[in-house]
Motif scaffolding. Structure first.
Motif, PDB file in Angstrom:
ATOM      1  N   GLN A   1       7.866   4.829  -0.535  1.00 54.67           N
ATOM      2  CA  GLN A   1       8.941   5.525  -1.305  1.00 54.67           C
ATOM      3  C   GLN A   1      10.194   5.833  -0.435  1.00 54.67           C
ATOM      4  OE1 GLN A   1       9.059   5.906  -4.287  1.00 54.67           O
ATOM      5  NE2 GLN A   1       7.293   5.509  -4.919  1.00 54.67           N
ATOM      6  N   GLU A   2       9.996   5.857   0.849  1.00 58.17           N
ATOM      7  CA  GLU A   2      11.053   5.911   1.791  1.00 58.17           C
ATOM      8  C   GLU A   2      11.736   4.824   1.802  1.00 58.17           C
ATOM      9  OE1 GLU A   2       8.092   7.048   2.539  1.00 58.17           O
ATOM     10  OE2 GLU A   2       8.126   9.022   2.860  1.00 58.17           O
ATOM     11  N   GLU A   3      11.235   3.660   1.570  1.00 53.55           N
ATOM     12  CA  GLU A   3      12.126   2.441   1.680  1.00 53.55           C
ATOM     13  C   GLU A   3      12.792   2.098   0.476  1.00 53.55           C
ATOM     14  OE1 GLU A   3       9.273  -1.022   2.247  1.00 53.55           O
ATOM     15  OE2 GLU A   3       8.431  -0.221   3.689  1.00 53.55           O
ATOM     16  N   ALA A   4      14.340   1.481   0.710  1.00 57.78           N
ATOM     17  CA  ALA A   4      14.913   1.544  -0.270  1.00 57.78           C
ATOM     18  C   ALA A   4      14.681   0.480  -1.305  1.00 57.78           C
ATOM     19  CB  ALA A   4      16.359   0.949   0.255  1.00 57.78           C
ATOM     20  N   GLY A   5      13.960  -0.579  -1.176  1.00 54.58           N
ATOM     21  CA  GLY A   5      13.564  -1.510  -2.016  1.00 54.58           C
ATOM     22  C   GLY A   5      12.076  -1.817  -2.114  1.00 54.58           C
ATOM     23  N   PHE A   6      11.650  -3.022  -2.240  1.00 53.65           N
ATOM     24  CA  PHE A   6      10.201  -3.205  -2.450  1.00 53.65           C
ATOM     25  C   PHE A   6       9.625  -4.221  -1.126  1.00 53.65           C
ATOM     26  CE2 PHE A   6      10.875  -2.065  -6.375  1.00 53.65           C
ATOM     27  CZ  PHE A   6       9.951  -1.779  -7.245  1.00 53.65           C
TER      28      PHE A   6
ATOM     29  N   PRO B   1      14.300   8.274 -10.321  1.00 64.93           N
ATOM     30  CA  PRO B   1      13.844   9.230  -9.347  1.00 64.93           C
ATOM     31  C   PRO B   1      12.438   8.730  -8.621  1.00 64.93           C
ATOM     32  CG  PRO B   1      13.000   9.709 -11.520  1.00 64.93           C
ATOM     33  CD  PRO B   1      13.944   8.701 -11.791  1.00 64.93           C
ATOM     34  N   ALA B   2      12.267   9.117  -7.404  1.00 64.93           N
ATOM     35  CA  ALA B   2      11.057   8.459  -6.572  1.00 64.93           C
ATOM     36  C   ALA B   2      10.010   9.350  -6.711  1.00 64.93           C
ATOM     37  CB  ALA B   2      11.542   8.479  -5.019  1.00 64.93           C
ATOM     38  N   ASP B   3      10.199  10.182  -7.134  1.00 62.25           N
ATOM     39  CA  ASP B   3       8.904  11.433  -7.657  1.00 62.25           C
ATOM     40  C   ASP B   3       7.996  10.761  -8.698  1.00 62.25           C
ATOM     41  OD1 ASP B   3       7.064  13.493  -7.655  1.00 62.25           O
ATOM     42  OD2 ASP B   3       8.485  14.655  -8.614  1.00 62.25           O
ATOM     43  N   GLY B   4       6.812  10.597  -8.346  1.00 66.86           N
ATOM     44  CA  GLY B   4       6.012  10.149  -9.387  1.00 66.86           C
ATOM     45  C   GLY B   4       5.861   8.771  -9.614  1.00 66.86           C
ATOM     46  N   HIS B   5       6.740   7.943  -9.007  1.00 67.35           N
ATOM     47  CA  HIS B   5       6.795   6.540  -9.068  1.00 67.35           C
ATOM     48  C   HIS B   5       6.271   5.884  -7.813  1.00 67.35           C
ATOM     49  CE1 HIS B   5      10.181   6.859 -12.170  1.00 67.35           C
ATOM     50  NE2 HIS B   5       8.871   7.056 -12.630  1.00 67.35           N
ATOM     51  N   VAL B   6       5.454   4.600  -7.820  1.00 65.40           N
ATOM     52  CA  VAL B   6       4.755   3.909  -6.704  1.00 65.40           C
ATOM     53  C   VAL B   6       5.546   2.468  -6.869  1.00 65.40           C
ATOM     54  CG1 VAL B   6       3.043   3.221  -5.577  1.00 65.40           C
ATOM     55  CG2 VAL B   6       2.877   5.446  -6.597  1.00 65.40           C
ATOM     56  N   LYS B   7       6.016   2.052  -5.833  1.00 65.98           N
ATOM     57  CA  LYS B   7       6.460   0.891  -5.619  1.00 65.98           C
ATOM     58  C   LYS B   7       5.457  -0.236  -5.219  1.00 65.98           C
ATOM     59  CE  LYS B   7      11.085   2.167  -4.625  1.00 65.98           C
ATOM     60  NZ  LYS B   7      12.380   2.201  -3.734  1.00 65.98           N
ATOM     61  N   ILE B   8       5.100  -1.300  -5.938  1.00 65.33           N
ATOM     62  CA  ILE B   8       4.096  -2.337  -5.736  1.00 65.33           C
ATOM     63  C   ILE B   8       4.615  -3.774  -5.678  1.00 65.33           C
ATOM     64  CG2 ILE B   8       1.922  -3.048  -6.433  1.00 65.33           C
ATOM     65  CD1 ILE B   8       1.430  -0.757  -8.139  1.00 65.33           C
ATOM     66  N   CYS B   9       4.485  -4.407  -4.487  1.00 68.91           N
ATOM     67  CA  CYS B   9       4.853  -5.685  -4.292  1.00 68.91           C
ATOM     68  C   CYS B   9       3.514  -6.660  -4.446  1.00 68.91           C
ATOM     69  CB  CYS B   9       5.220  -5.975  -3.019  1.00 68.91           C
ATOM     70  SG  CYS B   9       5.918  -7.652  -2.665  1.00 68.91           S
ATOM     71  N   GLN B  10       3.220  -7.337  -5.627  1.00 65.36           N
ATOM     72  CA  GLN B  10       2.175  -7.974  -5.986  1.00 65.36           C
ATOM     73  C   GLN B  10       1.926  -9.194  -5.284  1.00 65.36           C
ATOM     74  OE1 GLN B  10      -0.132  -6.302  -7.936  1.00 65.36           O
ATOM     75  NE2 GLN B  10       1.043  -5.023  -9.341  1.00 65.36           N
ATOM     76  N   ARG B  11       1.089  -9.700  -4.604  1.00 67.94           N
ATOM     77  CA  ARG B  11       0.977 -10.869  -3.866  1.00 67.94           C
ATOM     78  C   ARG B  11      -0.437 -11.324  -3.986  1.00 67.94           C
ATOM     79  NH1 ARG B  11       3.587 -11.255   1.098  1.00 67.94           N
ATOM     80  NH2 ARG B  11       1.657 -12.247   1.797  1.00 67.94           N
ATOM     81  N   ALA B  12      -0.409 -12.751  -3.993  1.00 67.92           N
ATOM     82  CA  ALA B  12      -1.669 -13.480  -4.319  1.00 67.92           C
ATOM     83  C   ALA B  12      -1.517 -14.812  -3.335  1.00 67.92           C
ATOM     84  CB  ALA B  12      -1.714 -14.024  -5.645  1.00 67.92           C
TER      85      ALA B  12
END
Length: 500
Positions: free
Chosen positions: A26-31, A48-59
């Motif tokens: 969450q500290e990172e500005a982007g994905f 807001p960053a609280d309660g949110h998770v950033k996911i970079c979907q890879r395959a």
């Protein structure tokens, strides 16, 4: 044909082990690497960053799309991807979970099957939805980024972090809308689609599935075409109510409908250089998509579709959907469009009038309630202040009585002191006189020797003074005679020096 499909399915399941769903801190500005799926490499701002998770979907070692997941609602806030040609239809894969959402210390850095994660992931399902949450419910897993929109068939779209609870009929219409919009309206008006950025999201409601997953109030889509000199931006909203068709809105209006009013695209996707002619053409195609959806609803009825037909339609590409639409349906749509538009206008006017009446009644009721609350509050405050003042006065009465008694005692003591002083002074006058009279003889007899002493000293001093005066006079005369004689003798010696 069926054997080939099962073989393809087995191959895809084998490739699922290469999937990677990287969590971004969450500290990172982007994905991270998935910033490429956002216009100007900038994710939506204002969330807001609280309660949110950033996911970079890879395959297979490559980034496929980005997802912002809500651990509170257990549905994705949005998924962002780049437009690509539709993928061929295929069988539905098993749904996957993200281990590090529930267990940040998990050694599994890839999305995996729920059955494989049960034994190796701690607190599985504490912050994300699971397959078991959908069992025995009226909802299915609806993808925000359907696999049919990807250029190749990747199981990353089947991550549960990319799915929200949807009814079968709504899920089918949502997939059909996405396929139709991408194929007929958005991609053709943005060159080859390489500069088209898509964000699809869900807004949570107050309904939950098994008191865990939040059912979306509506889903939305925002598109940004970044073609230099000919770009545009459009938004679309689809409510989960039965009978509602997808609606077109401007991106700024869409941002106002979303929680926290985020900015979806940096600089509003180059708002000053947008091509209005292309946007008009997009709106014309959107009207056709809306008409197609109304025809499908009118033909198939307002009841929910069967799950088998829903899955089949959801997985069909846009070309297959177009082949299913016959000339008769198009003719019926052309004839029914004016009546539908008229009915939509009347429905819109009635809804707006009722909405304004309800708003007005609510405003009047709110003002009355606020007035009553204000009066009751003031009355209560005045009553409390009155009783507090009375209580303070009653509490201060004993203290005031004590103060008065103390002052009275002090006054009496002062009066007694004054009387004693006067009596002492009155009694002190004859006492002093008697003492002086009594001590007069003593003082008189004691003074006689002193008087005699003083007289003797005075007489002695007088005699000494007379003696000193006589001696002084005689000495002065002697000195005078000596001086005269000395002067005379000196002259005689000087004049008769020879005789001497």
């Amino acid at each position: 044909m069926g054997a080939a499909r099962w073989l393809a399915l087995g191959s895809l399941l084998a490739l699922a082990g290469l999937l990677q769903g990287r969590l971004v801190r969450q500290e990172e500005a982007g994905f991270g690497e998935c910033d490429q799926f956002f216009y100007a490499g900038t994710p939506p701002a204002g969330l807001p960053a609280d309660g949110h998770v950033k996911i970079c979907q890879r395959a297979e070692g490559a980034e496929r799309f980005a997802t912002l997941y809500s651990t509170r609602d257990r549905i994705p806030v949005y998924s962002a991807f780049r437009a690509a040609p539709p993928a061929p239809g295929g069988a539905e894969l098993r749904w996957l979970v993200e281990p590090q959402i529930d267990d940040p210390n998990s050694s599994l850095e890839e999305v995996t099957n729920e059955a494989d994660a049960v034994t190796s992931v701690k607190n599985l399902g504490s912050k994300q939805a699971l397959n078991t949450d959908y069992l025995d419910s009226d909802y299915e897993r609806g993808q925000l980024y359907p696999f049919s929109l990807s250029s190749d068939f990747h199981p990353t779209t089947f991550a549960l972090t990319n799915a929200a609870p949807m009814t079968p009929s709504f899920r089918e219409r949502w997939y059909m809308n996405l396929n139709s919009l991408m194929d007929q309206a958005l991609t053709p008006q943005c060159g080859d689609g390489e500069d088209l950025y898509i964000i699809t999201g869900a807004v949570p409601s107050d309904r939950k599935v098994k008191d865990k997953m939040t059912v979306p109030e509506f889903v939305w889509l925002a598109a940004c075409c970044a073609v230099p000199g000919g770009g545009w931006a459009m938004g679309f909203v689809k409510h989960t109510r039965d009978g509602d068709v997808i609606e077109d809105v401007m991106v700024k209006e869409l941002e106002k409908l979303l929680p926290f009013n985020p900015q979806l695209f940096q600089n509003n996707c180059g708002e000053t250089e947008q091509d209005t002619e292309k946007m008009k053409k997009i709106l014309e195609m959107v009207n056709q998509v809306q008409d197609e959806e109304r025809m499908v609803q009118s033909k198939e009825g307002s009841g929910p579709l069967s799950s088998t037909r829903s899955k089949k339609s959801a997985l069909l590409p846009p070309e297959a959907l177009e082949e299913r639409s016959s000339f008769l349906r198009k003719l019926m749509g052309f004839i029914a469009t004016p009546f539908i538009k008229l009915f939509q206008l009347i429905y819109y006017l009635v809804v707006e009038i009722l909405k304004n009446i309800v708003y007005f009644l609510w405003y009047v009721t709110k003002q009355v309630i606020n007035g009553i609350e204000s009066c009751l509050y003031r009355l209560g405050s005045a009553t409390i202040s009155y009783f507090m003042a009375i209580g303070e006065e009653l509490a201060s009465i004993p203290w005031k009585v004590v103060k008065v008694i103390v002052k009275i005692i002090r006054a009496i003591l002062r009066i007694l002191c004054c009387l004693l002083k006067a009596i002492c002074r009155i009694l002190g006058i004859p006492v002093r006189v008697l003492l002086d009279v009594a001590t007069f003889p003593v003082y008189t007899m004691g003074a006689v020797p002193i008087v005699f002493k003083d007289i003797a000293m005075g007489l002695g001093g007088t005699i000494c003074l007379l003696f000193d005066t006589a001696l002084g006079t005689m000495g002065g005369l002697f000195q005078l005679v000596f001086s005269v004689c000395k002067r005379i003798g000196y002259k005689v010696n000087f004049a008769n020096s020879e005789e001497l």
